[in-house]
Design a protein around this motif. Structure first.
Motif, PDB file in Angstrom:
ATOM      1  N   ASP A   3     -17.411  47.329 -81.294  1.00 11.20           N
ATOM      2  CA  ASP A   3     -18.780  47.578 -80.861  1.00 11.20           C
ATOM      3  C   ASP A   3     -19.365  46.412 -80.075  1.00 11.20           C
ATOM      4  O   ASP A   3     -20.482  46.509 -79.568  1.00 11.20           O
ATOM      5  CB  ASP A   3     -19.666  47.862 -82.083  1.00 11.20           C
ATOM      6  N   ASP A   4     -18.624  45.329 -79.989  1.00 11.03           N
ATOM      7  CA  ASP A   4     -19.107  44.148 -79.276  1.00 11.03           C
ATOM      8  C   ASP A   4     -18.999  44.407 -77.777  1.00 11.03           C
ATOM      9  O   ASP A   4     -17.927  44.739 -77.273  1.00 11.03           O
ATOM     10  CB  ASP A   4     -18.253  42.940 -79.664  1.00 11.03           C
ATOM     11  N   PRO A   5     -20.097  44.255 -77.016  1.00 22.53           N
ATOM     12  CA  PRO A   5     -20.028  44.541 -75.583  1.00 22.53           C
ATOM     13  C   PRO A   5     -19.216  43.522 -74.784  1.00 22.53           C
ATOM     14  O   PRO A   5     -18.851  43.791 -73.648  1.00 22.53           O
ATOM     15  CB  PRO A   5     -21.494  44.527 -75.156  1.00 22.53           C
ATOM     16  N   VAL A   6     -18.935  42.371 -75.380  1.00 23.94           N
ATOM     17  CA  VAL A   6     -18.115  41.354 -74.727  1.00 23.94           C
ATOM     18  C   VAL A   6     -17.157  40.765 -75.766  1.00 23.94           C
ATOM     19  O   VAL A   6     -17.605  40.236 -76.786  1.00 23.94           O
ATOM     20  CB  VAL A   6     -18.976  40.232 -74.117  1.00 23.94           C
ATOM     21  N   ASN A  20     -16.687  45.127 -72.601  1.00 26.03           N
ATOM     22  CA  ASN A  20     -16.154  46.081 -73.567  1.00 26.03           C
ATOM     23  C   ASN A  20     -17.130  47.219 -73.870  1.00 26.03           C
ATOM     24  O   ASN A  20     -17.465  47.496 -75.015  1.00 26.03           O
ATOM     25  CB  ASN A  20     -15.783  45.335 -74.863  1.00 26.03           C
ATOM     26  N   ARG A  21     -17.570  47.907 -72.815  1.00 27.69           N
ATOM     27  CA  ARG A  21     -18.332  49.141 -72.990  1.00 27.69           C
ATOM     28  C   ARG A  21     -17.637  50.248 -72.178  1.00 27.69           C
ATOM     29  O   ARG A  21     -18.237  50.835 -71.265  1.00 27.69           O
ATOM     30  CB  ARG A  21     -19.779  48.972 -72.520  1.00 27.69           C
ATOM     31  N   PRO A  22     -16.393  50.524 -72.482  1.00 25.43           N
ATOM     32  CA  PRO A  22     -15.639  51.457 -71.635  1.00 25.43           C
ATOM     33  C   PRO A  22     -16.247  52.850 -71.562  1.00 25.43           C
ATOM     34  O   PRO A  22     -16.166  53.497 -70.513  1.00 25.43           O
ATOM     35  CB  PRO A  22     -14.246  51.483 -72.277  1.00 25.43           C
ATOM     36  N   ASN A  26     -18.627  50.185 -68.653  1.00 24.87           N
ATOM     37  CA  ASN A  26     -19.021  48.781 -68.706  1.00 24.87           C
ATOM     38  C   ASN A  26     -20.324  48.496 -67.962  1.00 24.87           C
ATOM     39  O   ASN A  26     -20.511  47.399 -67.413  1.00 24.87           O
ATOM     40  CB  ASN A  26     -17.892  47.887 -68.177  1.00 24.87           C
ATOM     41  N   ALA A  27     -21.235  49.468 -67.969  1.00 25.87           N
ATOM     42  CA  ALA A  27     -22.550  49.241 -67.383  1.00 25.87           C
ATOM     43  C   ALA A  27     -23.224  48.081 -68.108  1.00 25.87           C
ATOM     44  O   ALA A  27     -23.167  47.975 -69.336  1.00 25.87           O
ATOM     45  CB  ALA A  27     -23.405  50.503 -67.482  1.00 25.87           C
ATOM     46  N   LEU A  28     -23.858  47.218 -67.344  1.00 25.29           N
ATOM     47  CA  LEU A  28     -24.460  46.006 -67.893  1.00 25.29           C
ATOM     48  C   LEU A  28     -25.783  46.334 -68.574  1.00 25.29           C
ATOM     49  O   LEU A  28     -26.729  46.788 -67.928  1.00 25.29           O
ATOM     50  CB  LEU A  28     -24.679  44.990 -66.771  1.00 25.29           C
ATOM     51  N   LEU A  53     -10.315  33.907 -67.857  1.00 22.51           N
ATOM     52  CA  LEU A  53     -10.121  35.178 -67.162  1.00 22.51           C
ATOM     53  C   LEU A  53     -11.217  36.130 -67.615  1.00 22.51           C
ATOM     54  O   LEU A  53     -11.396  36.347 -68.814  1.00 22.51           O
ATOM     55  CB  LEU A  53      -8.755  35.788 -67.494  1.00 22.51           C
ATOM     56  N   LEU A  54     -11.953  36.697 -66.663  1.00 23.09           N
ATOM     57  CA  LEU A  54     -12.999  37.662 -66.972  1.00 23.09           C
ATOM     58  C   LEU A  54     -12.533  39.029 -66.480  1.00 23.09           C
ATOM     59  O   LEU A  54     -12.285  39.209 -65.285  1.00 23.09           O
ATOM     60  CB  LEU A  54     -14.318  37.261 -66.304  1.00 23.09           C
ATOM     61  N   ARG A  55     -12.367  39.971 -67.398  1.00 19.12           N
ATOM     62  CA  ARG A  55     -11.849  41.291 -67.041  1.00 19.12           C
ATOM     63  C   ARG A  55     -12.601  42.357 -67.838  1.00 19.12           C
ATOM     64  O   ARG A  55     -13.621  42.060 -68.461  1.00 19.12           O
ATOM     65  CB  ARG A  55     -10.341  41.365 -67.298  1.00 19.12           C
ATOM     66  N   ALA A  56     -12.113  43.584 -67.797  1.00 19.28           N
ATOM     67  CA  ALA A  56     -12.853  44.677 -68.430  1.00 19.28           C
ATOM     68  C   ALA A  56     -11.912  45.703 -69.030  1.00 19.28           C
ATOM     69  O   ALA A  56     -10.813  45.940 -68.510  1.00 19.28           O
ATOM     70  CB  ALA A  56     -13.767  45.355 -67.416  1.00 19.28           C
ATOM     71  N   ASN A  57     -12.348  46.324 -70.116  1.00 19.15           N
ATOM     72  CA  ASN A  57     -11.643  47.457 -70.707  1.00 19.15           C
ATOM     73  C   ASN A  57     -12.105  48.753 -70.049  1.00 19.15           C
ATOM     74  O   ASN A  57     -13.247  48.863 -69.589  1.00 19.15           O
ATOM     75  CB  ASN A  57     -11.919  47.531 -72.216  1.00 19.15           C
ATOM     76  N   GLY A  58     -11.226  49.742 -70.044  1.00 19.99           N
ATOM     77  CA  GLY A  58     -11.614  51.049 -69.535  1.00 19.99           C
ATOM     78  C   GLY A  58     -11.293  51.227 -68.060  1.00 19.99           C
ATOM     79  O   GLY A  58     -10.716  50.352 -67.418  1.00 19.99           O
ATOM     80  N   PRO A  59     -11.688  52.371 -67.483  1.00 19.09           N
ATOM     81  CA  PRO A  59     -11.305  52.716 -66.112  1.00 19.09           C
ATOM     82  C   PRO A  59     -12.117  52.036 -65.025  1.00 19.09           C
ATOM     83  O   PRO A  59     -11.790  52.149 -63.844  1.00 19.09           O
ATOM     84  CB  PRO A  59     -11.530  54.233 -66.067  1.00 19.09           C
ATOM     85  N   ALA A  60     -13.201  51.350 -65.375  1.00 19.74           N
ATOM     86  CA  ALA A  60     -14.054  50.691 -64.383  1.00 19.74           C
ATOM     87  C   ALA A  60     -14.303  49.250 -64.806  1.00 19.74           C
ATOM     88  O   ALA A  60     -14.441  48.961 -65.997  1.00 19.74           O
ATOM     89  CB  ALA A  60     -15.381  51.425 -64.240  1.00 19.74           C
TER      90      ALA A  60
END
Length: 267
Positions: A3-6, A20-22, A26-28, A53-60
């Protein structure tokens, strides 16, 4: 943690910061703004971290600001929320450690701001970029975007809200390099390990000298670089770099100027 957004983790000297809001692409939102600010403040103070490294989970990577959280809010709340996003971007930008953005899929509005706050961007081949703020009835990306790609290109993207393909993003300097989508994380980790393997003081001062020098004229910039050199000389760690260079080891290669495959030569 789900549930943590980051999400923040570390492997050796390399830290991973993951949006981590897939489910929301990952809308801010406000919580993510606060977590980014907190995360980078901690990483900046952590002497064991050498690269991020700054990256993201999910398709966007990031679909922009989460406009849903603004429903029913008044102007002071929205103003406060925007200031929180500026603080988040600044915390990334001010981190003394090199920060590399690994982006994939749609990179929209605030997602572009996050990426541009990093030192450079590595993008998957499926990455696209869009800055639709004026079409959403607001103003955003007017400052970093023009500094990265130029005033006229920035205006064209902001005025039209068109989608820019990753090839164009490379051509205008928004993206440093592209890799196949399936290789993004591995390529980023190789880059981060190379950065983390350099003397920490020299790397930190190099980042600082580039950033400060970009805000002044060449003569003043040379003064900034000389001050950084003096700090390296006082530290004494430069001798190890000279020895490694002379023996042909380390990322700088040997005296013939060659670099090995561990430095990404040929990639």
């Amino acid at each position: 943690m789900d549930d943590d957004p980051v999400l923040v983790s570390r492997s050796g000297g390399v830290a991973h910061v993951v949006l981590n809001r897939p489910a929301a692409r990952n809308a801010l939102n406000l919580a993510m703004c606060h977590r980014l600010s907190e995360a980078f403040a901690r990483l900046d103070a952590d002497g064991d971290v050498r690269a991020v490294l700054l990256r993201a989970n999910g398709p966007a990577f990031c679909a922009g600001a989460d406009l849903k959280e603004r429903r029913g809010r008044d102007e002071p709340w929205v103003r406060s929320r925007r200031l929180a996003s500026f603080r988040a971007y600044e915390s990334i930008e001010r981190c003394a450690k090199p920060v590399v953005a690994l982006v994939h899929g749609p990179v929209v509005g605030s997602g572009g701001e996050i990426a541009m706050s990093c030192d450079f961007v590595v993008a998957a081949g499926d990455a696209t970029f869009r800055f639709p703020e004026p079409h959403w009835g607001t103003v955003g990306a007017t400052q970093r975007l023009q500094r990265v790609i130029g005033k006229r290109r920035a205006k064209e993207l902001l005025f039209t809200a068109r989608t820019m393909a990753v090839e164009e993003a490379v051509a205008v300097g928004l993206v440093a390099r592209t890799v196949p989508a399936g290789e993004l994380l591995a390529a980023g980790e190789r880059l981060a390990e190379t950065i983390a393997g350099a003397p920490a003081l020299a790397m930190s001062l190099t980042k600082q000298a580039v950033d400060l020098g970009s805000q002044t004229d060449l003569t003043s910039g040379i003064g900034i670089e000389m001050a950084a050199i003096e700090r390296c000389l006082a530290d004494g760690g430069w001798r190890g770099g000279v020895d490694a260079f002379a023996s042909g080891g380390g990322p700088g290669g040997g005296p013939d100027g060659r670099t090995g495959p561990e430095n990404g030569a040929g990639r």
